[in-house]
Design a protein around this motif. Structure first.
Motif, PDB file in Angstrom:
ATOM      1  N   LEU A 110       0.808  -0.945   0.016  1.00 17.61           N
ATOM      2  CA  LEU A 110       0.179   0.309  -0.214  1.00 17.61           C
ATOM      3  C   LEU A 110       0.803   1.090  -0.237  1.00 17.61           C
ATOM      4  CD1 LEU A 110      -2.492  -0.819   2.589  1.00 17.61           C
ATOM      5  CD2 LEU A 110      -2.689  -1.381   0.723  1.00 17.61           C
ATOM      6  N   PRO A 111       1.903   1.594  -0.802  1.00 17.98           N
ATOM      7  CA  PRO A 111       2.772   2.927  -0.956  1.00 17.98           C
ATOM      8  C   PRO A 111       1.731   4.042  -1.416  1.00 17.98           C
ATOM      9  CG  PRO A 111       2.921   1.562  -2.793  1.00 17.98           C
ATOM     10  CD  PRO A 111       1.883   0.660  -2.336  1.00 17.98           C
ATOM     11  N   LYS A 112       1.953   4.637  -0.463  1.00 15.60           N
ATOM     12  CA  LYS A 112       0.988   6.374  -0.738  1.00 15.60           C
ATOM     13  C   LYS A 112      -0.226   5.540  -0.687  1.00 15.60           C
ATOM     14  CE  LYS A 112       3.736   8.970  -3.521  1.00 15.60           C
ATOM     15  NZ  LYS A 112       4.185   9.354  -4.773  1.00 15.60           N
ATOM     16  N   SER A 113      -0.686   5.435   0.096  1.00 15.61           N
ATOM     17  CA  SER A 113      -2.424   4.840   0.541  1.00 15.61           C
ATOM     18  C   SER A 113      -2.129   4.600   2.382  1.00 15.61           C
ATOM     19  CB  SER A 113      -2.814   3.889   0.126  1.00 15.61           C
ATOM     20  OG  SER A 113      -2.436   3.683  -1.059  1.00 15.61           O
TER      21      SER A 113
ATOM     22  N   ILE B 130      -0.188   2.028 -15.932  1.00 14.93           N
ATOM     23  CA  ILE B 130       0.514   2.335 -14.504  1.00 14.93           C
ATOM     24  C   ILE B 130       1.921   2.144 -14.013  1.00 14.93           C
ATOM     25  CG2 ILE B 130       0.146   0.241 -12.340  1.00 14.93           C
ATOM     26  CD1 ILE B 130      -1.629  -0.905 -13.975  1.00 14.93           C
ATOM     27  N   GLN B 131       2.125   2.551 -13.407  1.00 14.15           N
ATOM     28  CA  GLN B 131       3.991   3.058 -12.541  1.00 14.15           C
ATOM     29  C   GLN B 131       3.520   2.330 -11.349  1.00 14.15           C
ATOM     30  OE1 GLN B 131       5.050   6.561 -11.416  1.00 14.15           O
ATOM     31  NE2 GLN B 131       6.051   7.526 -13.476  1.00 14.15           N
ATOM     32  N   TRP B 132       4.423   0.589 -11.075  1.00 12.80           N
ATOM     33  CA  TRP B 132       4.140  -0.600 -10.515  1.00 12.80           C
ATOM     34  C   TRP B 132       4.709  -0.078  -9.257  1.00 12.80           C
ATOM     35  CZ3 TRP B 132       0.065  -3.517 -10.683  1.00 12.80           C
ATOM     36  CH2 TRP B 132      -0.309  -4.079 -11.797  1.00 12.80           C
ATOM     37  N   GLN B 133       5.140   0.538  -9.036  1.00 15.66           N
ATOM     38  CA  GLN B 133       6.352   1.014  -7.914  1.00 15.66           C
ATOM     39  C   GLN B 133       5.270   1.577  -6.422  1.00 15.66           C
ATOM     40  OE1 GLN B 133       9.301  -0.317  -6.688  1.00 15.66           O
ATOM     41  NE2 GLN B 133       9.718  -1.474  -8.828  1.00 15.66           N
ATOM     42  N   GLU B 134       4.884   2.610  -7.182  1.00 12.60           N
ATOM     43  CA  GLU B 134       3.744   3.719  -6.582  1.00 12.60           C
ATOM     44  C   GLU B 134       2.648   3.831  -6.796  1.00 12.60           C
ATOM     45  OE1 GLU B 134       5.861   7.764  -7.247  1.00 12.60           O
ATOM     46  OE2 GLU B 134       6.796   7.697  -6.691  1.00 12.60           O
TER      47      GLU B 134
END
Lengths: 245, 293
Positions: A110-113, B130-134
């Motif tokens: 959940l990056p940036k979430s 889609i940028q998977w990293q973020e």
């Protein structure tokens, strides 16, 4: 001791020293939340709603964020003086919950979430932190978050020279030391351990054993509920009718 | 359709002792064992093990058609809420301009962004990148199919099933209704039409599922509500309840299923509001099974 023990081997509510309270758990109680759960452990009643994962309000940072909002209802406790210090206590408990959730939630997905966990205690009859954690775990699963294992929690208190598991509010008032353990049985890991008050080393070892037994019982209950929930929901699950096209 | 024995798992359950399986969604490697991280049904395809979740946020894939709501208007882009872990981004260069010309976006365009889409507008778009990293999702509306959801159809019901779990049901000259539901993987554009005298050139061929939309912009807001009939409202409500029945019982939401439930509810003479009662729901679903066989 006389206040909380009857007949030498039974507590006020008829349980033995090493017996946990009757549990009622239900998921999906809040239709507006991503996931929710309600738990009743004896007279302790707690509801948890989880919102997310969704876009972070703060722009900075890459990691996922967990926000825990823990509250006692104003009518949760008959003791009015407790409410004065409730806000301090609430922040402390919220922090404990966040720590435990962090051990089990796969936050790297959940990056940036952010995840908003709202725990509301409707009635406080002891063992609030342990019951809250059980409730939060059920709500996390209900919301579809990826977690390493179902975390089950239990609390042991010490009064004079006896150890009591899953204490009520009255018993907690008489206690000198409290141990709360959160267990992840499948991974054989302890997610969280909290000890307050005074406990000797030997008692700590004994208390840990009793607590882990209690956690195992709670875990089996949580797991059964989860299985039942999944079975009920996939009861009408059908595959894509591709042959119709 | 034969239901193979499905294995139900809860988080923390060990899936397999062997470690030479590929891990899919919902599986993690702990102590050299594959454990589930969500509750659901195990799916094994050759060497790939994954767990199919019951409930999840929208996982984006390139090419998906989604319905979203504009959250923010930023410099040269819009932030769109699409029921995912993050808001999607629709950049100014990724939309189709009203005049249809392919040109470079000028600073005038930047100033007029709110004339294209403003906050709380509903749009239909396709996932471009889609940028998977973020987990960044980039959308585009580079076709007449996509864009702001306002009145587009004439005398038939327009149904858009977004892959992200949002559906759009609308009809002419009425306030469009948006409904949020969890859907399975489907990407359909369907215009199901209710027979009236006016549509002679529209075909009802659900199998082809072709795109049929006629554009007709009604700029004057007041005209939108002019011929707002009870009949149209009921049709929208009935369609919405058909989708809701499928969703509650965790069945795949596709146009054919919706139409079957819709027609069954008509033949059973159910009111739209009665469709959601448990008994009636089961009647509708049973009917669907009969027709399949």
């Amino acid at each position: 001791m006389q206040k909380v023990v009857l007949d030498g081997n039974k507590r006020l509510d008829g349980r033995s020293f090493q017996q946990i309270r009757h549990l009622y758990m239900q998921q999906g109680v809040n239709s507006r939340a991503s996931g929710s759960a309600y738990i009743e452990s004896g007279n302790t009643k707690i509801i948890c709603s989880i919102f997310g994962p969704r876009q972070r309000k703060k722009k900075s940072g890459v990691k996922g964020q967990i926000n825990v909002d823990f509250r006692f209802c104003s009518f949760a406790n008959k003791d009015e003086t407790l409410h004065k210090y409730a806000s301090l206590n609430e922040k402390n408990i919220a922090f404990q919950i966040e720590q435990t959730v962090r051990t089990t939630l796969k936050i790297e997905l959940l990056p940036k979430s952010e995840v908003d966990i709202c725990v509301l205690v409707l009635q406080d009859d002891g063992s609030v932190l342990a019951s809250s954690l059980n409730c939060v775990v059920l709500a996390l699963v209900d919301a579809g978050f990826e977690i390493f294992d179902l975390v089950s929690s239990c609390q042991v208190i010490k009064i004079q020279n006896e150890l009591f598991i899953d204490s009520t509010y009255k018993e907690e008032e008489e206690s000198t030391g409290i141990v709360m353990i959160s267990l992840m049985p499948s991974l054989s890991e302890i997610a969280h351990i909290l000890q307050t008050g005074e406990i000797s080393q030997l008692d700590m070892i004994e208390a840990t054993k009793i607590c882990l037994d209690g956690c195992a019982v709670v875990y089996s209950l949580i797991k059964d509920l989860e299985k039942l929930q999944v079975k009920r929901q996939i009861g009408c699950f059908r595959a894509l009718p591709t042959e119709l096209f | 359709m034969i239901n193979e024995p499905q294995r139900i798992v809860t988080p923390g359950e060990i899936l397999t002792q062997e470690s030479d399986f590929l891990r899919g969604h919902g599986v993690s490697l702990q102590n050299n064992q594959l454990t589930a991280t969500i509750s659901g049904v195990v799916e094994k395809v050759n060497k790939l093990v994954s767990v199919e979740p019951l409930k999840s946020r929208y996982n984006p894939h390139v090419g998906d058609i989604v319905i979203g709501r504009i959250n923010e208007v930023m410099r040269k882009k819009w932030k769109v809420e699409v029921n995912s872990t993050q808001n999607a981004i629709l950049s100014l260069s990724a939309i189709i301009l009203p005049d249809g010309i392919q040109r470079r976006r000028t600073s005038t365009d930047e100033m007029n962004m709110r004339n294209f889409y403003k906050e709380d507008d509903l749009i239909c778009a396709e996932v471009q990148k889609i940028q998977w990293q973020e987990n960044k999702i980039f959308l585009h509306t580079r076709s007449l199919k996509y864009g702001k959801l306002k009145i587009r159809s004439i005398d038939y019901l327009l149904l858009i099933l977004g892959v992200n779990g949002y559906c759009w049901i609308s009809s002419p000259e009425t306030v469009p209704k948006i409904d949020k539901k969890n859907t399975d993987k489907n990407n359909w554009w369907v215009s199901t039409h209710q027979k009236t005298d006016f549509e002679k050139d529209l075909s009802t061929d659900p199998k082809s599922a072709k795109l049929r939309i006629r554009k007709r912009f009604i700029d004057d807001e007041s005209q939108r509500y002019k011929s707002f009939t009870q009949e149209m409202r009921e049709k929208i409500a009935r369609t919405r309840n058909s989708i809701f029945v499928l969703s509650t019982l965790n069945m795949t939401i596709d146009p054919i299923a919706i139409m079957k439930i819709y027609s069954k509810s008509l033949s059973l003479q159910l009111e739209s509001k009665d469709m959601l009662e448990p008994n009636n729901m089961m009647n509708l679903i049973d009917a669907k099974e009969e027709e399949k066989i």
